[in-house]
Design a protein around this motif. Sequence first.
Motif, mmCIF file in Angstrom:
data_model
loop_
_atom_site.group_PDB
_atom_site.id
_atom_site.type_symbol
_atom_site.label_atom_id
_atom_site.label_comp_id
_atom_site.label_asym_id
_atom_site.label_seq_id
_atom_site.Cartn_x
_atom_site.Cartn_y
_atom_site.Cartn_z
ATOM 1 N N VAL A 148 0.830 -1.198 0.000
ATOM 2 C CA VAL A 148 0.000 0.000 0.000
ATOM 3 C C VAL A 148 0.871 1.256 0.000
ATOM 4 O O VAL A 148 0.638 2.202 -0.764
ATOM 5 N N VAL A 149 1.884 1.255 0.868
ATOM 6 C CA VAL A 149 2.766 2.417 0.961
ATOM 7 C C VAL A 149 3.525 2.616 -0.349
ATOM 8 O O VAL A 149 3.651 3.741 -0.846
ATOM 9 N N LEU A 220 -2.177 4.646 -11.866
ATOM 10 C CA LEU A 220 -1.640 4.678 -10.515
ATOM 11 C C LEU A 220 -2.738 4.662 -9.469
ATOM 12 O O LEU A 220 -2.592 4.047 -8.409
ATOM 13 N N PHE A 221 -3.863 5.336 -9.736
ATOM 14 C CA PHE A 221 -4.983 5.314 -8.804
ATOM 15 C C PHE A 221 -5.570 3.901 -8.699
ATOM 16 O O PHE A 221 -5.914 3.431 -7.606
ATOM 17 N N ILE A 222 -5.690 3.230 -9.833
ATOM 18 C CA ILE A 222 -6.204 1.852 -9.808
ATOM 19 C C ILE A 222 -5.257 0.945 -9.041
ATOM 20 O O ILE A 222 -5.686 0.097 -8.242
ATOM 21 N N ARG A 223 -3.964 1.118 -9.255
ATOM 22 C CA ARG A 223 -2.974 0.309 -8.556
ATOM 23 C C ARG A 223 -3.061 0.530 -7.050
ATOM 24 O O ARG A 223 -2.984 -0.423 -6.256
ATOM 25 N N LEU A 224 -3.223 1.771 -6.635
ATOM 26 C CA LEU A 224 -3.340 2.068 -5.207
ATOM 27 C C LEU A 224 -4.604 1.442 -4.626
ATOM 28 O O LEU A 224 -4.585 0.876 -3.526
ATOM 29 N N GLN A 226 -6.162 -1.243 -5.690
ATOM 30 C CA GLN A 226 -5.956 -2.686 -5.586
ATOM 31 C C GLN A 226 -5.131 -3.038 -4.356
ATOM 32 O O GLN A 226 -5.418 -4.001 -3.648
ATOM 33 N N ALA A 227 -4.093 -2.251 -4.095
ATOM 34 C CA ALA A 227 -3.235 -2.537 -2.949
ATOM 35 C C ALA A 227 -3.983 -2.375 -1.632
ATOM 36 O O ALA A 227 -3.719 -3.085 -0.663
ATOM 37 N N ILE A 228 -4.952 -1.450 -1.590
ATOM 38 C CA ILE A 228 -5.681 -1.191 -0.345
ATOM 39 C C ILE A 228 -6.763 -2.238 -0.105
ATOM 40 O O ILE A 228 -6.914 -2.745 1.015
ATOM 41 N N PHE A 229 -7.507 -2.595 -1.140
ATOM 42 C CA PHE A 229 -8.728 -3.368 -0.934
ATOM 43 C C PHE A 229 -8.597 -4.866 -1.182
ATOM 44 O O PHE A 229 -9.460 -5.628 -0.762
ATOM 45 N N ARG A 230 -7.546 -5.333 -1.865
ATOM 46 C CA ARG A 230 -7.465 -6.765 -2.087
ATOM 47 C C ARG A 230 -6.938 -7.464 -0.831
ATOM 48 O O ARG A 230 -6.372 -6.805 0.055
ATOM 49 N N PRO A 231 -7.122 -8.771 -0.709
ATOM 50 C CA PRO A 231 -6.752 -9.472 0.523
ATOM 51 C C PRO A 231 -5.306 -9.228 0.930
ATOM 52 O O PRO A 231 -4.415 -9.105 0.090
ATOM 53 N N ASN A 232 -5.121 -9.171 2.250
ATOM 54 C CA ASN A 232 -3.797 -8.901 2.805
ATOM 55 C C ASN A 232 -2.825 -10.046 2.515
ATOM 56 O O ASN A 232 -3.183 -11.211 2.573
ATOM 57 N N LYS A 233 -1.605 -9.683 2.193
ATOM 58 C CA LYS A 233 -0.548 -10.662 1.949
ATOM 59 C C LYS A 233 0.660 -10.307 2.803
ATOM 60 O O LYS A 233 0.806 -9.176 3.280
ATOM 61 N N VAL A 234 1.525 -11.278 3.006
ATOM 62 C CA VAL A 234 2.783 -11.028 3.697
ATOM 63 C C VAL A 234 3.930 -11.211 2.712
ATOM 64 O O VAL A 234 3.818 -11.951 1.733
ATOM 65 N N TRP A 235 5.029 -10.513 2.998
ATOM 66 C CA TRP A 235 6.223 -10.613 2.158
ATOM 67 C C TRP A 235 7.154 -11.670 2.740
ATOM 68 O O TRP A 235 7.710 -11.498 3.824
ATOM 69 N N HIS A 236 7.270 -12.773 2.019
ATOM 70 C CA HIS A 236 8.147 -13.864 2.453
ATOM 71 C C HIS A 236 8.585 -14.624 1.199
ATOM 72 O O HIS A 236 7.852 -15.455 0.678
#
Length: 267
Positions: A148-149, A220-224, A226-236
């Motif tokens: 998101v950031v 860029l607005f669409i990308r933002l 998607q990052a906010i509203f789609r299911p949460n993921k972790v970075w691993h």
Amino acid sequence: MDDGPPKKTELRTGPEALRERLRLLYHGRSPGALRFQYVVMVVDLLIVAFFVASPLLREHPSFLWVDFSIAALLALDITARTMASKDIPHWLRQPTSIVDIFILVTLLFPLWLANLGFLRVLRLWSLSRSGMFWRPLVRRGYGPWREVVQSAVNLITFLFVVTGFIYTFFFREGSGFAGYIDALYFTVTSMTTTGYGDILLPGPWGKLTAVVIMLAGITLFIRLGQAIFRPNKVWHPCPQCGLQRHDPDAVHCKACGNMLNIPDSDD
């Protein structure tokens, strides 16, 4: 006969000791390393703030002093991060490293490259991709907000790069702060496709610039979103295939089926 080998050993281990120290500071997780990384992060954000305002400050008498001071800081940071890298050629080929080196060149030659000064805001983008920036934040539990950031930073970086471009090539002559606000206003109305029409860029190049801003802004607005509203993921990163984003409770990688060992967010 006994004086030769110790000197050679000292020359050989001295730079390696420095590189190891820098590696611990930039990539370590000790309290001292984390404090160092926080300080670097704050300094980077202050530098980015200067870059955003630099189109307005260019005519100020002290601008060159501040410019060269930041160039010295950035050169020191790039040199230290280069020495801290385990694979220097690979590090130098990274997009973030190329952006930082380009920004350093614009700082070292501010008069010759004045029209490219607005690209310095790209430092914000390279900072948001830095592992050193995210490592202490992940330790504090902000890892899930990474995408998101980064999407928000992409949008903000694009906004101020385009604002600087428009101000430099369309509003700069004698326009001052009011001209910069007009450039920012035009950029925002174009990105959101509001298009009030009270400010227009002259000529065909102005129209083409507006078209590019509109298309990129929507993306860029669409990308933002998607990052906010789609299911949460972790970075691993998966050790088998390299897939980086997984469900928080994932046991196997969705791409290759490899067993994962995702640590708890509270660790």
